[in-house]
Design an enzyme around this catalytic site. Structure first.
Site, PDB file in Angstrom:
ATOM      1  CG  HIS A 189      32.183 -53.981  27.388  1.00 36.77           C
ATOM      2  ND1 HIS A 189      32.105 -53.220  26.248  1.00 36.77           N
ATOM      3  CD2 HIS A 189      33.370 -53.683  27.949  1.00 36.77           C
ATOM      4  CE1 HIS A 189      33.192 -52.493  26.122  1.00 36.77           C
ATOM      5  NE2 HIS A 189      33.986 -52.771  27.147  1.00 36.77           N
ATOM      6  CD  GLU A 220      38.320 -47.476  26.108  1.00 39.49           C
ATOM      7  OE1 GLU A 220      38.597 -48.067  25.043  1.00 39.49           O
ATOM      8  OE2 GLU A 220      37.478 -47.920  26.923  1.00 39.49           O
ATOM      9  CG  ASP A 244      36.573 -45.422  31.556  1.00 38.10           C
ATOM     10  OD1 ASP A 244      37.732 -45.608  31.140  1.00 38.10           O
ATOM     11  OD2 ASP A 244      35.596 -45.299  30.793  1.00 38.10           O
TER      12      ASP A 244
END
Length: 506
Positions: free
Chosen positions: A476, A145, A78
């Site tokens: 991120h 995760e 993921d």
């Protein structure tokens, strides 16, 4: 044609192109797993999905290497889903749009998924590399995760047979990672008392945007703005000057990403609106000076909302008399002050630096998500530490602080850190190989992020583990990128380590 067609190593980038083409946000990895099962079986590679949803691929040892201990290559399927404001991207259906620029692969307006797509691509390439001499290979590709480590958490003891594990989920080339932070989430909830808005009040929307965000572990020490904290700061100052009636809030999208944007909707007496606009401009100038180096593009804007306008959290500002109380009610001023005082005083950022590893954060927390909808307040913190007891202690402090405001708070989703083992035989072997391949030693490091190694060690205590990866920047956050040359070096190192493990007689 894809941006990856002329990149080397071709096999690694071809797999990464597939990972960009098949959407894979957390909890939505099924289509990718189905594709990889078909890919593996077409190559006579064993493929199975375990009870936790993880994909496990197995390939026998090269001829003559059957007696050598097996090796596990590990990564997660993921990716974090973040997009810039104004970018229309459906992470469950749209492919990732990547470009090549100045030696890097980058997604300009979304996350790229190099975390951990490059690690997955390296492992898949190893399974099909012609002529590669290797021990028995197991490739563990975990699910979810980024949103809870559910795959690693659910891996059954004894599911893997290998004795050594190479995690491919770190983001700085030239380092061997031998430890990582553990973590725990703190959830906060409070049902606020509400009241009708007084007559003659106008609804305003205040937006914090333009921040860089980033990984809530490895970027937490960089001094970047947290949009939720900045919004709460602005609202508290406004509430001290004007009769602000708070209707709704929304900020952040993931507990493990530093929030880049946050918005609040509130009402003010009609005559105060012009004064607020001047205050907002002065506040923005102060922020631009404060974050000139860490977050130079920080912005703060206010505008009046009109009936029928879309508000945060699907609130609708309806004309009077339609029965929609979302815009005709706000939380009481007492509740407003409680929420804003909590958000302003709650710990956020670095709590402790590491003594053993200079320059590395030991303990931190990130206020990652906040929402106030129909009077219901929710907030989520991500706590990390290289010491599990310190993570638990900081989480307990946050829970206690929330309780002191009368809020309900609890800990959730704890996972252990990975304790460094400087005497690791795998580390010694990898250091030897690295020096032979690149003419210098790799540095040793721990990472203030949650690798799955701690959970894997709990279910498979026999494993000797190490982690390495290419240079990834901005994980991120939109604009995430990976350096092409460092991916090639990782591939060179991985092949050399596997060859050495297949022939090592020590």
């Amino acid at each position: 044609m894809t941006p990856f067609d002329n990149l080397h190593p071709h096999s690694v980038w071809a797999h990464f192109a597939t990972l960009c083409a098949i959407p894979r946000p957390s909890r939505h990895e099924a289509a990718l797993i189905e594709h990889l099962i078909a890919w593996a079986r077409a190559r006579s590679i064993s493929a199975q999905v375990d009870s936790a949803g993880n994909l496990i691929l197995k390939k026998p040892a090269s001829p003559g290497c059957e007696a050598m201990p097996g090796v596990i290559l590990q990564g997660h399927l993921d990716m974090v889903s973040q997009a810039n404001a104004g970018t229309q991207h459906d992470f469950e259906h749209d492919p990732i749009n990547a470009v090549v620029r100045d030696g890097w692969v980058i997604a300009e307006n979304t996350t790229l998924g190099a975390d951990n797509g490059i690690g997955v691509a390296l492992a898949l390439a190893a399974l099909e590399e012609p002529g590669l001499v290797h021990p028995a290979l197991e490739v563990l590709l975990t699910v979810n995760e980024e949103s809870g480590m559910d795959g690693a958490r659910g891996l059954a003891p004894g599911a893997l047979n290998g004795k050594t594990l190479i995690n491919l989920d770190t983001e700085e080339w030239g380092h061997f990672y031998l430890g990582c932070a553990g973590g725990v989430d703190v959830e906060v909830r409070h049902d606020c008392e509400r009241e009708d808005l007084p007559p003659g009040y106008e609804v305003q929307r205040l937006e914090v945007a333009g921040l860089r965000g980033g990984h809530s572990g490895i970027d937490i020490h960089l001094g970047r703005g947290n949009a939720i904290k900045l919004l709460a700061e602005a609202l508290r100052e406004l509430a001290g000057r004007f009769d602000l009636r708070l209707i709704g809030m929304q900020g952040g999208t993931a507990r493990n990403a530093i929030p880049r944007e946050a918005v609040a909707v509130f009402a003010l007496p009609a005559g105060e609106a012009a004064q607020v606009e001047g205050w907002v401009q002065r506040k923005l100038v102060a922020w631009q000076e404060r974050f000139a180096e860490a977050d130079a593009k920080a912005s703060l804007a206010i505008r009046r909302e009109q009936p029928g306008a879309a508000l945060p959290l699907s609130l609708t500002l309806s004309p009077k008399g339609r029965g929609d109380v979302a815009a005709s009610q706000a939380i009481t001023r007492t509740e407003r002050d409680l929420l804003l005082d909590f958000l302003n005083t709650a710990a956020n950022g670095v709590a402790r630096a590491s003594d053993a590893f200079p320059g590395v954060t030991d303990t931190s927390d990130n206020l990652g998500v906040v929402a106030l909808e129909q009077g219901v307040f929710r907030a989520t913190f991500k706590v990390r530490s290289l010491d599990d007891a310190r993570a638990d202690a900081l989480a307990d402090e946050l829970v206690a602080q929330a309780a002191s405001f009368g809020f309900h708070a609890w800990k959730d989703g704890a996972y252990p850190g990975w304790t460094p083992n400087p005497a690791s035989p795998l580390l010694a072997l990898c250091q030897q190989v690295y020096r032979q391949e690149f003419g210098r030693p790799a540095s040793l490091q721990v990472i203030h992020a949650g690798l799955e190694c701690g959970l894997l060690a709990a279910s498979h205590p026999q494993l000797d583990m190490i982690s390495f990866g290419p240079d990834i920047r901005g994980a991120h956050a939109p604009g995430e990128s990976v350096e092409i040359e460092s991916v090639g070096r990782c591939w060179q190192l991985l092949k050399a380590v596997l060859r050495r493990l297949a022939n090592d007689q020590s």
